[in-house]
Design a protein around this motif. Structure first.
Motif, mmCIF file in Angstrom:
data_model
loop_
_atom_site.group_PDB
_atom_site.id
_atom_site.type_symbol
_atom_site.label_atom_id
_atom_site.label_comp_id
_atom_site.label_asym_id
_atom_site.label_seq_id
_atom_site.Cartn_x
_atom_site.Cartn_y
_atom_site.Cartn_z
ATOM 1 N N ASP A 162 69.096 71.097 22.748
ATOM 2 C CA ASP A 162 69.882 71.631 21.676
ATOM 3 C C ASP A 162 70.180 72.719 21.125
ATOM 4 O O ASP A 162 70.694 72.970 20.230
ATOM 5 C CB ASP A 162 69.362 70.459 20.674
ATOM 6 N N HIS B 3 74.405 67.066 27.320
ATOM 7 C CA HIS B 3 74.070 66.856 26.379
ATOM 8 C C HIS B 3 75.732 66.558 25.534
ATOM 9 O O HIS B 3 75.544 66.449 24.343
ATOM 10 C CB HIS B 3 72.781 67.825 25.985
ATOM 11 N N ARG B 4 76.250 67.948 25.920
ATOM 12 C CA ARG B 4 77.483 68.499 24.678
ATOM 13 C C ARG B 4 79.255 67.886 25.953
ATOM 14 O O ARG B 4 80.279 68.439 25.209
ATOM 15 C CB ARG B 4 77.290 69.738 24.733
#
Length: 714
Positions: A524, A552-553
């Motif tokens: 994150d 994650h992105r």
């Protein structure tokens, strides 16, 4: 005018070496100064501020003191307590800080940040929300042992009050002092009258809190500028942990923890205790029998049932049986049991269900308290005469336990830490006598740690040969009583962490002020944070973080964020570009490549070159970039480490020499053309540092640096 809201801290302040434990729980604004925290502690324990005091940061040993007190200060170690906030020295939950009052009686307190409550209200009042045991007036009683003697004498009404506390004991008897009766409401009202003031003094260079523009490094040091960074510091290796439910289940199986929990549940319905908060003898005997605690006592378990019953019948105090007293003390300290009006009942922190993960926190706290004692020379089995002969003080061993335990923590899963290898690494570069003393201390710490970690099922222990005679010989050699041996490190135990042990040592290192990252925790994080942190990771850990961060992105957003983080031509940005190259190499989707092409054509300093180099590495020639691009990239590659400092630059050349030197040799005569604003300083530094290794290359680099200067003058 109302102050802006700040987070609220919940602190547990425990008076060490007291049994039963004496502690207070308080809440206060996170920006409260340490000077105000001193006032709070004085009120919590009834001190009258008539002696000197200091705060000590675990691990680093830095001290925070009252600069107005008549005490000499070490500018490299000491900071003014009025220049530092509680949040600056306790940035994370679980962090700890030491506080010592009266250097003669040596009242030592441990301050733990239990919880951080989010900013919600401008109310800045200090509150007492809990505690255990009342404190009599204890000034000049001799420390924790004197306090215990006073309390014992107060409870024994039939005996004359002993010297030198006669007046105090008689007064407490007359007043009907009850050590078990802590008045939380009265202390709360007293604390409400204190002003939780922010720092009022100016921080100075060398102090433990960073001044504006400075930063606290993961090494624990505070650096006011990049030249102050300790380049020899190696960050803690990132690790993976087992799932918390598995760890909690393992913690519940540790005998000490299991027994403390069973005792707490056994107190349902209430069990009578003495004034010293131990079970009354008859109940102590009953607990040992019903819970079969005798099985954990070597002496009792060796007896026949009738003999065991006779032995227990002679029990005068429940505190005389370690198999009962040790888990009972833990249950009291951890609030698994609470005592009121002479009766013990299950406490508020007793895990409610079999799967309650609170048992893991209980295990961690119990282990940390035991490991803390490894920093005390008196607990390492070294004779007082040796410490006196060498002029050693208790604080001389501060931090050494953390070094040993960190070495164990960083050993990969399933592998062993060998004592001899650790000792050899720690002795490297030390004079002979200091090296042998370091070896002796490490061996003693290792032995004590092995016992504790095995007891808490935190490590497997493989015993080594008995080296007592050799250690005695080292002692005699250190003190000059005999000729020392050849200096070969002694063989010893080997330790291998369990998954539970790795979790426990991580919590310990965090409390010591060391940043102990977990693989996957950067998912994150923003791109600048990712790139900054990856500089300290080994290749395998970095690859795991990169893969998780990108997934994650998504590759498109990842490319945008990475390129944006590379903007600027300062040394900090160059360091990020060092890492960004490896991350960008993982991007291969069309959307990500489109981002790189657009950035390469943007002309934004730092971003354009980074994107263009990433495309070249894929065999694509971006528009608007010529042959100077690779030269620019080589200078930028060196600019980041040079910006940290000369020593960091030298270390970088040593570490990356096989990759960098051939490129420098090939491009040395043309580097002055690349257009990077740091070309001159980089070439001058490279020429200076490479002089001893390759005089010809060093001259070429210095000549190229001269051309940079000539070009600028034109």
């Amino acid at each position: 005018m109302t102050a802006d809201p700040v987070p609220t801290y919940q602190l547990k302040i425990a008076l060490r070496e007291t049994s039963p434990p004496v502690w207070r729980r308080v809440t206060l604004p996170a920006d409260t100064s340490l000077g105000c925290l001193h006032d709070i502690i004085q009120a919590c324990f009834g001190w009258d501020d008539s002696h000197l005091h200091s705060f000590t940061e675990p691990g680093s040993g830095r001290q925070f003191v009252d600069f107005d007190a008549p005490l000499e200060h070490d500018p490299d170690r000491d900071a003014d307590e009025e220049s530092v906030t509680v949040a600056e020295v306790l940035p994370h939950e679980g962090g700890r800080l030491g506080y010592t009052y009266d250097f003669g009686d040596d009242w030592r307190h441990q301050i733990t940040l239990e919880k951080t409550f989010p900013t919600s209200t401008p109310d800045r009042r200090i509150h007492c929300t809990g505690g255990r045991r009342a404190m009599p007036y204890a000034e000049d009683t001799g420390g924790a042992w004197g306090l215990q003697a006073v309390l014992d004498a107060v409870a024994d009404h039939g005996a004359p009050a002993p010297e030198p506390w006669t007046d105090l004991i008689e007064t407490l008897r007359e007043e009907g002092f009850d050590p078990a009766c802590f008045d939380c409401e009265t202390l709360d009202r007293e604390l409400a009258g204190l002003d939780p003031r922010p720092p009022t003094a100016t921080q100075v260079r060398g102090s433990a809190a960073a001044a504006p523009g400075g930063r606290r490094c993961s090494c624990g040091e505070v650096h006011d500028d990049v030249d102050d960074v300790d380049v020899e510091f190696v960050p803690v290796r990132p690790v993976s942990l087992a799932p918390r439910p598995e760890l909690a289940a393992a913690a519940r199986q540790v005998p000490l923890i299991a027994t403390a929990l069973r005792l707490a549940h056994w107190c349902r319905g209430g069990r009578a205790v003495t004034s010293r908060e131990v079970l009354k003898p008859a109940l102590g005997r009953l607990a040992v029998q019903e819970l079969e605690l005798w099985a954990q006592d070597e002496e009792l378990s060796a007896l026949r049932p009738a003999e065991r019953d006779n032995r227990l019948a002679r029990l005068r105090s429940s505190g005389d049986l370690p198999c009962l007293d040790t888990p009972w003390r833990l249950a009291l300290y951890a609030d698994l049991v609470e005592i009121s009006a002479g009766t013990a009942r299950p406490g508020p922190d007793l895990p409610a269900t079999e799967g309650d993960e609170g048992v893991l926190e209980l295990w961690c706290q119990a282990l940390e308290d035991e490991l803390d004692d490894l920093n005390d020379l008196g607990n390492l089995g070294l004779s007082p005469w040796l410490s006196a002969a060498l002029g050693m003080r208790d604080e001389d061993s501060d931090g050494l336990a953390a070094v040993v335990l960190r070495a164990l923590y960083e050993v990969p899963d399933g592998e062993w830490l060998d004592t001899a290898l650790l000792v050899g690494a720690l002795r490297a570069g030390l004079p002979k006598q200091e090296a042998r003393l370091a070896e002796l201390l490490v061996l003693q710490i290792f032995d004590q740690a092995a016992v504790l970690l095995a007891e808490y099922q935190a490590a497997e222990v493989e015993a080594g040969p008995d080296t007592s005679p050799e250690r005695d010989h080292i002692l005699l050699g250190i003190t000059g009583s005999t000729e020392d041996s050849d200096g070969t490190p002694l063989p010893g135990k080997r330790l291998r962490l369990t998954p539970l042990g790795r979790h426990g040592l991580r919590e310990y290192l965090l409390a010591e002020g060391l940043h102990a990252p977990l693989i996957g925790e950067l998912a994150d994080a923003d791109a600048p944070t990712l790139l900054d942190v990856l500089l300290d990771y080994d290749q395998d850990a970095a690859q795991s973080e990169i893969t998780g961060w990108i997934s994650h992105r998504g590759q498109g957003p990842a490319a945008v964020q990475l390129i944006d983080a590379c903007a600027g031509l300062e040394a900090d940005a160059a360091l990020r570009r060092l890492t960004a190259t490896a991350v960008l190499a993982e991007l291969d989707e069309p959307r990500a490549l489109a981002v790189l092409r657009k950035a390469a054509a943007s002309g934004v300093p730092g971003c354009a070159e980074t994107a263009a180099i990433a495309l070249v590495d894929r065999g694509e020639i971006p528009e608007g970039h010529g042959s100077e691009l690779q030269l620019w990239g080589l200078v930028d590659h060196l600019w980041g480490p040079l910006g940290v400092g000369d020593e960091a630059f030298a270390m970088f050349l040593d570490h990356e020499g096989n990759l960098v030197l051939p490129r420098l040799e090939q491009a040395a005569d043309d580097l002055w053309r690349c257009g990077h604003p740091a070309t001159g300083p980089v070439l001058e530094a490279a020429g200076r540092h490479l002089r001893a290794r390759d005089e010809v290359l060093a001259k070429r680099l210095r000549r190229s640096a001269t051309k940079v200067g000539s070009q600028r003058r034109r």
